[in-house]
Motif scaffolding. Structure first.
Motif, mmCIF file in Angstrom:
data_model
loop_
_atom_site.group_PDB
_atom_site.id
_atom_site.type_symbol
_atom_site.label_atom_id
_atom_site.label_comp_id
_atom_site.label_asym_id
_atom_site.label_seq_id
_atom_site.Cartn_x
_atom_site.Cartn_y
_atom_site.Cartn_z
ATOM 1 N N ILE A 7 -2.538 -7.832 14.842
ATOM 2 C CA ILE A 7 -2.219 -8.695 13.697
ATOM 3 C C ILE A 7 -1.498 -7.906 12.608
ATOM 4 O O ILE A 7 -0.488 -8.361 12.058
ATOM 5 C CB ILE A 7 -3.506 -9.350 13.151
ATOM 6 C CG1 ILE A 7 -4.023 -10.393 14.148
ATOM 7 C CG2 ILE A 7 -3.264 -9.991 11.792
ATOM 8 C CD1 ILE A 7 -5.401 -10.913 13.825
ATOM 9 N N GLY A 8 -1.975 -6.715 12.292
ATOM 10 C CA GLY A 8 -1.328 -5.895 11.262
ATOM 11 C C GLY A 8 0.092 -5.510 11.633
ATOM 12 O O GLY A 8 1.002 -5.565 10.800
ATOM 13 N N ALA A 9 0.314 -5.129 12.890
ATOM 14 C CA ALA A 9 1.658 -4.741 13.321
ATOM 15 C C ALA A 9 2.610 -5.939 13.318
ATOM 16 O O ALA A 9 3.777 -5.810 12.930
ATOM 17 C CB ALA A 9 1.593 -4.111 14.708
ATOM 18 N N GLY A 65 -0.111 2.648 10.028
ATOM 19 C CA GLY A 65 -0.294 2.033 8.715
ATOM 20 C C GLY A 65 0.129 2.951 7.581
ATOM 21 O O GLY A 65 0.855 2.541 6.671
ATOM 22 N N TRP A 66 -0.320 4.206 7.639
ATOM 23 C CA TRP A 66 0.060 5.161 6.585
ATOM 24 C C TRP A 66 1.556 5.474 6.627
ATOM 25 O O TRP A 66 2.189 5.640 5.577
ATOM 26 C CB TRP A 66 -0.756 6.443 6.687
ATOM 27 C CG TRP A 66 -2.164 6.271 6.225
ATOM 28 C CD1 TRP A 66 -3.287 6.363 6.984
ATOM 29 C CD2 TRP A 66 -2.611 5.966 4.899
ATOM 30 N NE1 TRP A 66 -4.401 6.134 6.210
ATOM 31 C CE2 TRP A 66 -4.010 5.897 4.932
ATOM 32 C CE3 TRP A 66 -1.953 5.747 3.697
ATOM 33 C CZ2 TRP A 66 -4.772 5.600 3.799
ATOM 34 C CZ3 TRP A 66 -2.717 5.466 2.566
ATOM 35 C CH2 TRP A 66 -4.098 5.402 2.631
ATOM 36 N N ALA A 67 2.117 5.565 7.823
ATOM 37 C CA ALA A 67 3.560 5.813 7.939
ATOM 38 C C ALA A 67 4.351 4.638 7.382
ATOM 39 O O ALA A 67 5.400 4.829 6.748
ATOM 40 C CB ALA A 67 3.930 6.074 9.395
ATOM 41 N N GLY A 68 3.865 3.424 7.590
ATOM 42 C CA GLY A 68 4.529 2.247 7.026
ATOM 43 C C GLY A 68 4.501 2.261 5.512
ATOM 44 O O GLY A 68 5.505 1.954 4.854
ATOM 45 N N ILE A 69 3.358 2.631 4.943
ATOM 46 C CA ILE A 69 3.258 2.713 3.482
ATOM 47 C C ILE A 69 4.177 3.798 2.940
ATOM 48 O O ILE A 69 4.871 3.600 1.932
ATOM 49 C CB ILE A 69 1.788 2.960 3.066
ATOM 50 C CG1 ILE A 69 0.945 1.725 3.367
ATOM 51 C CG2 ILE A 69 1.686 3.332 1.586
ATOM 52 C CD1 ILE A 69 -0.539 1.927 3.182
ATOM 53 N N ALA A 116 0.435 -3.263 6.607
ATOM 54 C CA ALA A 116 0.071 -1.844 6.623
ATOM 55 C C ALA A 116 -1.377 -1.650 6.180
ATOM 56 O O ALA A 116 -2.091 -0.810 6.727
ATOM 57 C CB ALA A 116 1.015 -1.054 5.725
ATOM 58 N N PHE A 117 -1.824 -2.431 5.199
ATOM 59 C CA PHE A 117 -3.214 -2.337 4.752
ATOM 60 C C PHE A 117 -4.181 -2.740 5.871
ATOM 61 O O PHE A 117 -5.238 -2.125 6.037
ATOM 62 C CB PHE A 117 -3.432 -3.217 3.517
ATOM 63 C CG PHE A 117 -4.830 -3.185 2.992
ATOM 64 C CD1 PHE A 117 -5.313 -2.062 2.327
ATOM 65 C CD2 PHE A 117 -5.679 -4.258 3.176
ATOM 66 C CE1 PHE A 117 -6.609 -2.020 1.855
ATOM 67 C CE2 PHE A 117 -6.978 -4.223 2.703
ATOM 68 C CZ PHE A 117 -7.442 -3.108 2.040
ATOM 69 N N ILE A 118 -3.805 -3.748 6.637
ATOM 70 C CA ILE A 118 -4.637 -4.154 7.776
ATOM 71 C C ILE A 118 -4.716 -3.019 8.791
ATOM 72 O O ILE A 118 -5.777 -2.745 9.359
ATOM 73 C CB ILE A 118 -4.090 -5.450 8.403
ATOM 74 C CG1 ILE A 118 -4.301 -6.624 7.432
ATOM 75 C CG2 ILE A 118 -4.761 -5.743 9.734
ATOM 76 C CD1 ILE A 118 -3.629 -7.902 7.861
ATOM 77 N N LEU A 119 -3.601 -2.348 9.021
ATOM 78 C CA LEU A 119 -3.606 -1.242 9.984
ATOM 79 C C LEU A 119 -4.432 -0.052 9.493
ATOM 80 O O LEU A 119 -5.104 0.615 10.274
ATOM 81 C CB LEU A 119 -2.177 -0.792 10.285
ATOM 82 C CG LEU A 119 -1.297 -1.750 11.077
ATOM 83 C CD1 LEU A 119 0.084 -1.141 11.278
ATOM 84 C CD2 LEU A 119 -1.918 -2.097 12.401
ATOM 85 N N VAL A 120 -4.367 0.215 8.212
ATOM 86 C CA VAL A 120 -5.076 1.374 7.663
ATOM 87 C C VAL A 120 -6.593 1.170 7.701
ATOM 88 O O VAL A 120 -7.343 2.128 7.858
ATOM 89 C CB VAL A 120 -4.588 1.651 6.214
ATOM 90 C CG1 VAL A 120 -5.482 2.632 5.501
ATOM 91 C CG2 VAL A 120 -3.167 2.174 6.244
ATOM 92 N N THR A 121 -7.037 -0.072 7.608
ATOM 93 C CA THR A 121 -8.476 -0.338 7.547
ATOM 94 C C THR A 121 -9.126 -0.494 8.924
ATOM 95 O O THR A 121 -10.294 -0.882 9.006
ATOM 96 C CB THR A 121 -8.747 -1.608 6.720
ATOM 97 O OG1 THR A 121 -8.057 -2.713 7.306
ATOM 98 C CG2 THR A 121 -8.322 -1.411 5.281
#
Length: 140
Positions: A7-9, A65-69, A116-121
């Motif tokens: 979902i995050g991606a 996620g962090w790379a996206g941010i 990205a926040f969804i991926l980081v969590t």
């Protein structure tokens, strides 16, 4: 973990084609209109997030996620300096700020950051240890 990573991606990928900038006369720009190299890098990061989701690697998902941010932060700083540098031929600082102020940020950045926040969590699932019960000795 798997569903959250997918979902995050997907949300990040959708955010990349949403309007990111509004430039007068030209219109709305997405990641591919900004810079093709940044867009390809962004979608490679999205693909890494999907790969991590399908292989169930929480570290890979968090990295995406962090790379996206980080990529969004680099892009925003680059846009700011490019907008102010493009009007460097104007000798009056107020005119430079006025001309650079015509470039407006749109809502697509929020979509990318939400993905990205969804991926980081994402968390690694806890492993439940089930011990085999030893049957009691039958006494006759």
């Amino acid at each position: 973990m798997r569903a959250q990573g997918i979902i995050g991606a997907v949300i990040m990928a959708i955010g990349g084609i949403c309007p990111l900038l509004r430039i007068p006369i030209i219109g709305n720009w997405n990641y591919f209109d900004l810079d093709q190299t940044l867009a390809i890098t962004f979608y490679v990061v999205v693909a890494i997030g999907l790969l991590g989701a399908f292989t169930q690697k929480a570290g890979l998902i968090k990295f995406a996620g962090w790379a996206g941010i980080a990529l969004v932060a680099i892009t925003l700083v680059g846009i700011y300096f490019k907008a102010h540098g493009s009007f460097g031929f104007l000798h009056f600082k107020k005119l430079v700020n006025l001309a650079a102020g015509m470039v407006k940020y749109k809502w697509g950045w929020y979509v990318i950051l939400a993905g990205a926040f969804i991926l980081v969590t994402v968390r690694r699932p806890k492993v439940a240890v089930v011990s085999a019960a030893v049957p009691a000795e039958a006494t006759v």
